[in-house]
Design a protein around this motif. Structure first.
Motif, mmCIF file in Angstrom:
data_model
loop_
_atom_site.group_PDB
_atom_site.id
_atom_site.type_symbol
_atom_site.label_atom_id
_atom_site.label_comp_id
_atom_site.label_asym_id
_atom_site.label_seq_id
_atom_site.Cartn_x
_atom_site.Cartn_y
_atom_site.Cartn_z
ATOM 1 N N ARG A 103 0.830 -1.203 0.000
ATOM 2 C CA ARG A 103 0.000 0.000 0.000
ATOM 3 C C ARG A 103 0.865 1.254 0.000
ATOM 4 N NH1 ARG A 103 -3.457 -3.002 3.475
ATOM 5 N NH2 ARG A 103 -2.553 -2.067 5.348
ATOM 6 N N TYR A 104 1.927 1.225 0.776
ATOM 7 C CA TYR A 104 2.846 2.369 0.857
ATOM 8 C C TYR A 104 3.434 2.687 -0.507
ATOM 9 C CZ TYR A 104 6.943 5.096 2.293
ATOM 10 O OH TYR A 104 7.897 6.069 2.420
ATOM 11 N N LEU A 105 3.847 1.650 -1.220
ATOM 12 C CA LEU A 105 4.485 1.866 -2.514
ATOM 13 C C LEU A 105 3.464 2.157 -3.616
ATOM 14 C CD1 LEU A 105 7.120 -1.012 -2.285
ATOM 15 C CD2 LEU A 105 7.515 1.440 -1.981
ATOM 16 N N ALA A 106 2.266 1.563 -3.513
ATOM 17 C CA ALA A 106 1.257 1.746 -4.558
ATOM 18 C C ALA A 106 0.794 3.184 -4.657
ATOM 19 C CB ALA A 106 0.060 0.826 -4.296
ATOM 20 N N ARG A 107 0.860 3.935 -3.567
ATOM 21 C CA ARG A 107 0.415 5.324 -3.630
ATOM 22 C C ARG A 107 1.550 6.269 -4.030
ATOM 23 N NH1 ARG A 107 0.059 4.647 2.293
ATOM 24 N NH2 ARG A 107 1.693 5.905 3.317
ATOM 25 N N GLY A 108 2.684 5.698 -4.491
ATOM 26 C CA GLY A 108 3.770 6.527 -4.993
ATOM 27 C C GLY A 108 4.574 7.187 -3.913
ATOM 28 N N ALA A 109 4.613 6.605 -2.706
ATOM 29 C CA ALA A 109 5.323 7.233 -1.601
ATOM 30 C C ALA A 109 6.834 7.179 -1.770
ATOM 31 C CB ALA A 109 4.930 6.570 -0.284
ATOM 32 N N ALA A 110 7.330 6.262 -2.595
ATOM 33 C CA ALA A 110 8.768 6.162 -2.853
ATOM 34 C C ALA A 110 8.981 6.007 -4.354
ATOM 35 C CB ALA A 110 9.374 4.975 -2.107
ATOM 36 N N ASP A 111 10.114 6.518 -4.825
ATOM 37 C CA ASP A 111 10.414 6.482 -6.249
ATOM 38 C C ASP A 111 11.169 5.234 -6.668
ATOM 39 O OD1 ASP A 111 9.701 9.439 -7.163
ATOM 40 O OD2 ASP A 111 10.696 9.563 -5.223
ATOM 41 N N GLY A 112 11.626 4.456 -5.719
ATOM 42 C CA GLY A 112 12.342 3.230 -6.020
ATOM 43 C C GLY A 112 12.526 2.422 -4.761
ATOM 44 N N VAL A 113 12.944 1.166 -4.913
ATOM 45 C CA VAL A 113 13.060 0.248 -3.783
ATOM 46 C C VAL A 113 14.398 -0.482 -3.835
ATOM 47 C CG1 VAL A 113 12.168 -1.889 -2.747
ATOM 48 C CG2 VAL A 113 10.585 -0.125 -3.540
ATOM 49 N N MET A 114 15.070 -0.503 -2.692
ATOM 50 C CA MET A 114 16.197 -1.406 -2.466
ATOM 51 C C MET A 114 15.660 -2.582 -1.659
ATOM 52 S SD MET A 114 19.070 1.427 -1.361
ATOM 53 C CE MET A 114 20.085 0.135 -0.614
ATOM 54 N N LEU A 115 15.627 -3.770 -2.244
ATOM 55 C CA LEU A 115 15.082 -4.952 -1.572
ATOM 56 C C LEU A 115 16.245 -5.755 -0.992
ATOM 57 C CD1 LEU A 115 12.616 -6.668 -0.870
ATOM 58 C CD2 LEU A 115 12.843 -7.792 -3.094
ATOM 59 N N ILE A 116 16.246 -5.908 0.344
ATOM 60 C CA ILE A 116 17.398 -6.475 1.049
ATOM 61 C C ILE A 116 16.969 -7.688 1.865
ATOM 62 C CG2 ILE A 116 19.229 -5.983 2.725
ATOM 63 C CD1 ILE A 116 18.838 -2.983 2.022
ATOM 64 N N ASN A 117 17.721 -8.783 1.708
ATOM 65 C CA ASN A 117 17.545 -9.996 2.507
ATOM 66 C C ASN A 117 16.270 -10.762 2.169
ATOM 67 O OD1 ASN A 117 18.799 -11.648 4.552
ATOM 68 N ND2 ASN A 117 17.112 -11.098 5.923
ATOM 69 N N ALA A 118 15.779 -10.630 0.955
ATOM 70 C CA ALA A 118 14.599 -11.396 0.545
ATOM 71 C C ALA A 118 15.009 -12.815 0.175
ATOM 72 C CB ALA A 118 13.918 -10.722 -0.642
ATOM 73 N N HIS A 119 14.246 -13.791 0.629
ATOM 74 C CA HIS A 119 14.513 -15.178 0.262
ATOM 75 C C HIS A 119 14.008 -15.440 -1.157
ATOM 76 C CE1 HIS A 119 15.581 -17.043 4.298
ATOM 77 N NE2 HIS A 119 15.413 -15.755 4.557
ATOM 78 N N ASP A 120 14.523 -16.505 -1.765
ATOM 79 C CA ASP A 120 14.085 -16.860 -3.107
ATOM 80 C C ASP A 120 12.567 -17.072 -3.113
ATOM 81 O OD1 ASP A 120 16.742 -16.809 -3.643
ATOM 82 O OD2 ASP A 120 16.972 -18.963 -3.945
ATOM 83 N N ARG A 121 11.953 -16.660 -4.221
ATOM 84 C CA ARG A 121 10.506 -16.805 -4.420
ATOM 85 C C ARG A 121 9.693 -16.028 -3.389
ATOM 86 N NH1 ARG A 121 9.402 -20.695 -8.152
ATOM 87 N NH2 ARG A 121 7.207 -20.688 -7.529
ATOM 88 N N ASP A 122 10.300 -15.044 -2.751
ATOM 89 C CA ASP A 122 9.538 -14.185 -1.848
ATOM 90 C C ASP A 122 8.484 -13.452 -2.672
ATOM 91 O OD1 ASP A 122 8.663 -11.867 -0.313
ATOM 92 O OD2 ASP A 122 10.335 -12.290 1.025
ATOM 93 N N PRO A 123 7.203 -13.539 -2.310
ATOM 94 C CA PRO A 123 6.161 -12.896 -3.123
ATOM 95 C C PRO A 123 6.301 -11.388 -3.214
ATOM 96 C CG PRO A 123 5.259 -13.686 -1.041
ATOM 97 C CD PRO A 123 6.624 -14.269 -1.162
ATOM 98 N N LEU A 124 7.031 -10.776 -2.284
ATOM 99 C CA LEU A 124 7.183 -9.330 -2.333
ATOM 100 C C LEU A 124 7.972 -8.907 -3.567
ATOM 101 C CD1 LEU A 124 6.623 -6.648 -0.990
ATOM 102 C CD2 LEU A 124 8.694 -6.954 0.386
ATOM 103 N N GLY A 125 8.988 -9.674 -3.927
ATOM 104 C CA GLY A 125 9.744 -9.363 -5.132
ATOM 105 C C GLY A 125 8.879 -9.429 -6.379
ATOM 106 N N LEU A 126 8.034 -10.443 -6.462
ATOM 107 C CA LEU A 126 7.134 -10.574 -7.613
ATOM 108 C C LEU A 126 6.110 -9.445 -7.633
ATOM 109 C CD1 LEU A 126 6.547 -14.436 -7.563
ATOM 110 C CD2 LEU A 126 8.015 -13.134 -9.110
#
Length: 338
Positions: free
Chosen positions: A121-144
């Protein structure tokens, strides 16, 4: 004579919903994170997004032309975040890089699946212009999800299919291979390893580097897994001593796990490096202050954080030819433990 209409080949939200077996409204809620949806529905939508290579144009809030903020999304517990110096070092490198452009770095901690909708929700409303994704496990749904939302994203560490996000990484396999070769060249014959989580590329790559060197030497070996924490390294080391009491060297896939191994060896009455040599990975600040001082594989963590920040600012600013992947070399730092 009118020209025939050429159908748009790009998959739609309706296509995603049909493949996932849900309604378009449910598929939209999953991607927007605007309501609670069952875990099976979420998984189905994310799988459909991956299969169809669906790309959704993200609604962006009105903003100035300059980039205002980048979100560092860290997956893990609060305790882990502050215990492992890797996280502070990568954020320090990114923060220094962004400070020159007066870009704000916002930290979001994801403690589990329950936190995903909040981040979405935070990202969908354009609150950030980009994301650094750190420590995500393989197939983490957040990456998808980030991929589907078309949020400019770069991952710390090699991303694996079905996630196709850009990443910044160290040459983990080569670094691990060189560390184990050093142990074998020094005359060690029974080299074991405490590997990182097998469902993370960094854990798998360092484990495979260990196996490469063992296979080259025609030696035997044994691998037990930890989670990059000191306690997991200590527990794995005690198990290795029980199953292979003749071991004379250990390669730990992180400095914190190596620190746990040193503690376990001390409890077992094994001298380092006289009885057992120990090598870690990271070259965290603590490595130069252990007893004995830790031989380790250096990865340039601060530089990796800065590279992630540069990737995002260049991508968002429309700079051409931004490399999808950046891989830094590693360096074996020889101290007292091996």
């Amino acid at each position: 004579m009118s020209r025939p209409t050429v159908p748009d080949p790009r998959p739609t939200l309706a296509d995603v919903a049909a493949l996932a077996g849900v309604s378009p409204a449910t598929a939209s809620r999953v991607l927007n994170g605007t309501a609670k949806v069952s875990r099976s529905a979420r998984a189905g939508v994310h799988d459909a997004v991956s299969q169809l290579a669906y790309v959704r144009q993200r609604a962006r809030a009105a903003r100035d032309e300059h980039i205002s903020s980048i979100a560092a999304v860290v997956c893990g517990t609060d305790q882990w975040l502050f215990a492992d110096p890797y996280f502070s070092r990568i954020l320090l490198g990114a923060g220094r890089e962004l400070r020159t452009d007066e870009i704000q770095l916002v930290l979001l901690v994801v403690r589990g699946l329950a936190d995903h909708p909040l981040v979405e929700r935070y990202l969908a409303r354009g609150a950030a212009d980009g994301v650094m994704l750190i420590n995500a496990h393989d197939r983490d749904p957040l990456g998808l999800t980030l991929q589907a939302m078309n949020v400019p994203t770069v991952v710390a560490g090699r991303s694996t299919p079905p996630c196709r996000l850009p990443y910044v990484d160290a040459d983990n396999r080569s670094g691990a291979r060189e560390a184990v070769r050093h142990l074998l060249r020094s005359g060690r014959r029974h080299v074991v390893s405490i590997a990182g989580p097998p469902d993370m590329a960094v854990g798998a790559d360092r484990r495979d580097g260990y196996r490469d060197a063992i296979a080259e030497a025609g030696a035997g070996g044994m691998v037990l897994y930890g989670d990059f924490t000191q306690s997991s390294g200590e527990h794995a080391m005690l198990q290795l001593l029980e199953h292979q009491p003749e071991l004379d060297a250990v390669f730990a896939a992180s400095d914190l796990m190596a620190l746990g191994a040193l503690r376990a060896l001390r409890r077992a009455g094994r001298r380092v490096p006289d009885d057992v040599a120990v090598i870690g990975f990271d070259d965290a600040p603590l490595a130069a202050h252990t007893d004995p001082r830790l031989t380790t594989v250096r990865q340039p963590v601060e530089e990796m954080g800065a590279a992630m920040a540069r990737h995002l600012t260049r991508h968002i600013n429309g700079v051409a030819d931004v490399p999808a992947h950046t891989v830094f070399p590693t360096q074996l730092v020889i101290r007292d433990s091996a």
